[in-house]
Design a protein around this motif. Structure first.
Motif: not given
Length: 182
Positions: A87-89, A94
């Motif tokens: 996961e990237t935010n 996101s």
């Protein structure tokens, strides 16, 4: 005048008083200090686990949490193997990157839960962008055929880009990038 019995009695009182003092010190200082040491060690271990999870720079093996699957609307079917996620935010977008190996029926279940069908998959269409491929470490080369579909939804609902490797039609490998704007 002191008798021998009085001297022994006084000595017992001194020993008893010192024992009670020692017990009081242990109870008032030792137990809280031990608790603080144990609590600090547990807190430090928890921080190390979180640090390892959030410092990952690519896919990590394991299922995304139920909350992640619900937010990004990535319903991984059962059975599924070789599940990995990342996961990237940031302040704009996101993303949840997920891969899994499933069965022929599992692929249909997954696509149906996204709101698309197998007929929507387009042959040789790689719908996951170069940036997301680099982030996840995916290279869509090798035996195919490769199929792709984009399930676009209006914000704040996520948009999913799906690529399926059908080199083994009975066990397709699915790659998903679900993107949402908070």
């Amino acid at each position: 005048m002191l008798r021998a019995g009085d001297d022994q009695e006084a000595r017992r009182r001194v020993i008893r008083r010192r024992a009670l003092t020692l017990l009081t010190i242990v109870l008032l200082i030792g137990i809280p200090a031990g608790y603080l040491v144990i609590s600090g060690a547990q807190s430090r271990d928890s921080g190390k686990d979180k640090e390892a999870r959030y410092s990952a720079t690519g896919l990590t093996w394991g299922w995304p949490s139920k909350v992640q699957r619900r937010i990004y609307q990535v319903p991984i079917p059962h059975p599924a193997e070789l599940v990995a996620q990342y996961e990237t935010n940031n302040w704009r977008t996101s993303r949840l990157h997920v891969q899994f190996l499933t069965t022929d029926a599992g692929l249909d279940t997954f696509l149906r839960s996204l709101g698309v069908t197998r007929d929507d998959l387009k042959k040789d269409e790689i719908t996951i962008g170069e940036r997301d491929r680099r982030t996840a470490g995916w290279e869509f080369r090798g035996p195919g055929p490769w199929y792709g579909v984009t399930h676009a939804q209006e914000d704040p609902l996520p948009t999913q880009n799906v690529v399926v490797n059908m080199s083994d039609p009975a066990n397709p490998m699915v790659y998903v990038v679900s993107r949402t704007t908070p």
